[in-house]
Structure formats: C-alpha cells, structure tokens
Design an enzyme around this catalytic site. Structure first.
Site, PDB file in Angstrom:
ATOM      1  N   HIS A 173      -2.704   0.020   5.162  1.00 39.69           N
ATOM      2  CA  HIS A 173      -3.358  -1.212   5.192  1.00 39.69           C
ATOM      3  C   HIS A 173      -4.351  -1.411   6.357  1.00 39.69           C
ATOM      4  CE1 HIS A 173       0.025  -3.422   2.515  1.00 39.69           C
ATOM      5  NE2 HIS A 173       0.702  -2.366   3.025  1.00 39.69           N
ATOM      6  N   GLU A 213       6.575  -1.475  -1.063  1.00 40.93           N
ATOM      7  CA  GLU A 213       6.678  -1.808  -2.272  1.00 40.93           C
ATOM      8  C   GLU A 213       6.072  -1.078  -3.507  1.00 40.93           C
ATOM      9  OE1 GLU A 213       4.786  -5.659  -2.237  1.00 40.93           O
ATOM     10  OE2 GLU A 213       6.283  -6.605  -1.081  1.00 40.93           O
ATOM     11  N   VAL A 214       5.022  -0.101  -2.969  1.00 43.94           N
ATOM     12  CA  VAL A 214       4.380   0.628  -3.826  1.00 43.94           C
ATOM     13  C   VAL A 214       4.491   2.091  -3.378  1.00 43.94           C
ATOM     14  CG1 VAL A 214       2.206   1.120  -4.881  1.00 43.94           C
ATOM     15  CG2 VAL A 214       2.590  -1.150  -4.662  1.00 43.94           C
ATOM     16  N   ARG A 260      -9.327  -3.542  -2.240  1.00 43.19           N
ATOM     17  CA  ARG A 260      -8.819  -4.754  -1.732  1.00 43.19           C
ATOM     18  C   ARG A 260      -7.706  -5.278  -2.223  1.00 43.19           C
ATOM     19  NH1 ARG A 260     -12.611  -6.884   1.636  1.00 43.19           N
ATOM     20  NH2 ARG A 260     -14.783  -6.558   0.917  1.00 43.19           N
ATOM     21  N   ASP A 261      -6.556  -5.321  -1.269  1.00 37.48           N
ATOM     22  CA  ASP A 261      -5.214  -5.926  -1.659  1.00 37.48           C
ATOM     23  C   ASP A 261      -5.194  -6.910  -2.529  1.00 37.48           C
ATOM     24  OD1 ASP A 261      -2.203  -5.085  -0.230  1.00 37.48           O
ATOM     25  OD2 ASP A 261      -2.318  -7.133  -1.409  1.00 37.48           O
ATOM     26  N   ASN A 288       3.784   1.345   5.742  1.00 37.24           N
ATOM     27  CA  ASN A 288       5.072   1.177   5.484  1.00 37.24           C
ATOM     28  C   ASN A 288       5.754   2.381   4.656  1.00 37.24           C
ATOM     29  OD1 ASN A 288       4.894  -1.299   6.532  1.00 37.24           O
ATOM     30  ND2 ASN A 288       4.149  -2.097   4.602  1.00 37.24           N
ATOM     31  N   HIS A 325      -0.063   4.212   1.322  1.00 35.20           N
ATOM     32  CA  HIS A 325      -1.419   3.373   1.510  1.00 35.20           C
ATOM     33  C   HIS A 325      -1.517   2.965   3.047  1.00 35.20           C
ATOM     34  CE1 HIS A 325       1.775   1.166  -0.389  1.00 35.20           C
ATOM     35  NE2 HIS A 325       1.494  -0.229   0.579  1.00 35.20           N
TER      36      HIS A 325
HETATM   37  P1  AMP Z   1       3.747  -2.308   0.635  1.00 30.06           P
HETATM   38  O1  AMP Z   1       4.640  -3.246   0.837  1.00 30.06           O
HETATM   39  O2  AMP Z   1       3.136  -1.617   1.911  1.00 30.06           O
HETATM   40  O3  AMP Z   1       4.277  -1.259  -0.314  1.00 30.06           O
HETATM   41  O4  AMP Z   1       2.203  -2.762   0.354  1.00 30.06           O
HETATM   42  C1  AMP Z   1       1.910  -2.813  -1.256  1.00 30.06           C
HETATM   43  C2  AMP Z   1       0.748  -3.592  -1.289  1.00 30.06           C
HETATM   44  O5  AMP Z   1       0.074  -3.388  -2.638  1.00 30.06           O
HETATM   45  C3  AMP Z   1       1.119  -5.111  -1.202  1.00 30.06           C
HETATM   46  O6  AMP Z   1       0.355  -5.859  -0.121  1.00 30.06           O
HETATM   47  C4  AMP Z   1       0.604  -5.574  -2.609  1.00 30.06           C
HETATM   48  O7  AMP Z   1      -0.069  -7.033  -2.458  1.00 30.06           O
HETATM   49  C5  AMP Z   1      -0.352  -4.540  -2.925  1.00 30.06           C
HETATM   50  N1  AMP Z   1      -0.826  -4.411  -4.548  1.00 30.06           N
HETATM   51  C6  AMP Z   1       0.072  -4.344  -5.558  1.00 30.06           C
HETATM   52  N2  AMP Z   1      -0.406  -4.014  -6.573  1.00 30.06           N
HETATM   53  C7  AMP Z   1      -1.721  -4.044  -6.267  1.00 30.06           C
HETATM   54  C8  AMP Z   1      -2.936  -4.183  -7.037  1.00 30.06           C
HETATM   55  N3  AMP Z   1      -2.689  -3.758  -8.562  1.00 30.06           N
HETATM   56  N4  AMP Z   1      -4.056  -3.824  -6.656  1.00 30.06           N
HETATM   57  C9  AMP Z   1      -4.265  -4.135  -5.326  1.00 30.06           C
HETATM   58  N5  AMP Z   1      -3.323  -4.180  -4.484  1.00 30.06           N
HETATM   59  C10 AMP Z   1      -1.873  -4.307  -5.130  1.00 30.06           C
END
Ligand code: AMP
Length: 116
Positions: free
Chosen positions: A103, A96-97, A30-31, A88, A101
């Site tokens: 969603h 961001e990560v 889960r996010d 993304n 991934h």
């Molecule tokens: P993106 O903007 O597509 O890179 O989405 C990154 C997602 O990772 C965001 O929705 C964050 O809330 C989620 N996220 C970041 N760190 C964690 C974590 N430790 N566990 C679960 N979700 C995370």
C-alpha cells in the site's frame, strides 16, 4: 500456494481497473476503497500469496516494488510531504487479499502507525 485472486485479473487486464504502472515484474493501480487521497497498491505480476512465500528468486521483484513506489509517490506529489508503505501478512497482519501488495498511502498527515 493459494489460488489466484482478483489482483491477477487486474494485472492481466481481464477486468478494467486502470493501471498506473506496469512492467515485466510489477503493476500498480488505485485501491478500490481509498483510505486517504493517495492510496495505491503495488503488486508483483507473479502470484505470491504472502510475504511468507517470498523466495530469494523474488528479490528483484521485491526491490522493484520499492522503486515503483518512489516513482509513483513523486508522480502523485507526495514524495516531499511524505507517505507510508505497508505490506500486511496473514490474519493478524490484516491481510485481506492473498496476493502480496504494497500500500502506498499519502496526501495527508497519517496517524499513529498501529491501530490496535
Ligand atoms: P490488505 O488488507 O492489505 O489485504 O488490503 C487489500 C486491499 O485491496 C484493500 O485496501 C482493498 O480495498 C483493496 N482491494 C480489494 N479489491 C480491490 C480491487 N478490485 N481493486 C482495487 N483494490 C482492491
């Protein structure tokens, strides 16, 4: 390739985020900041930073992400009501990560596809 992210630690369970699914290719959890009631991330176990780094050898893994999305959508009870899958890429895509991934978002009527 950039360095591993926190998602690799989750996949290896070095930090205790509960896994909703895991097999030899992908994991799902889960996010941490859910935008809707069902907000799940489906990730390859292998560190692939962005869709720009996907190779032909990753096709099975990329396909597995979709079949896992289907299973989890059913498990969450959003398969018939509907859901959205988002990947993304890089800055303009809002990534961001830097570990690919998908969603899986559902549980309510989603708005317009793009917020600009
Ligand atoms: P993106 O903007 O597509 O890179 O989405 C990154 C997602 O990772 C965001 O929705 C964050 O809330 C989620 N996220 C970041 N760190 C964690 C974590 N430790 N566990 C679960 N979700 C995370």
């Amino acid at each position: 390739m950039t360095d591993e992210t926190i998602f690799s630690k989750i996949i290896r369970q070095e930090i205790p985020t509960p896994l909703l699914y895991q097999d030899e290719l992908v994991s799902a959890f889960r996010d941490i900041a859910p935008r809707v009631s069902t907000h799940i991330l489906i990730v390859p176990n292998k560190h692939i930073p962005t869709t720009n780094d996907v190779t032909d050898a990753d096709e099975l893994t990329m396909g597995r992400m979709f079949t896992v999305a289907r299973k989890l959508a059913k498990q969450e009870g959003v398969d018939e009501s509907g859901y959205r899958l988002i990947v993304n890429c890089n800055k303009d895509g809002g990534q961001e990560v830097y570990h690919i991934h998908m969603h899986l978002l559902g549980g309510q009527r989603l708005g317009e596809m793009l917020a600009l």
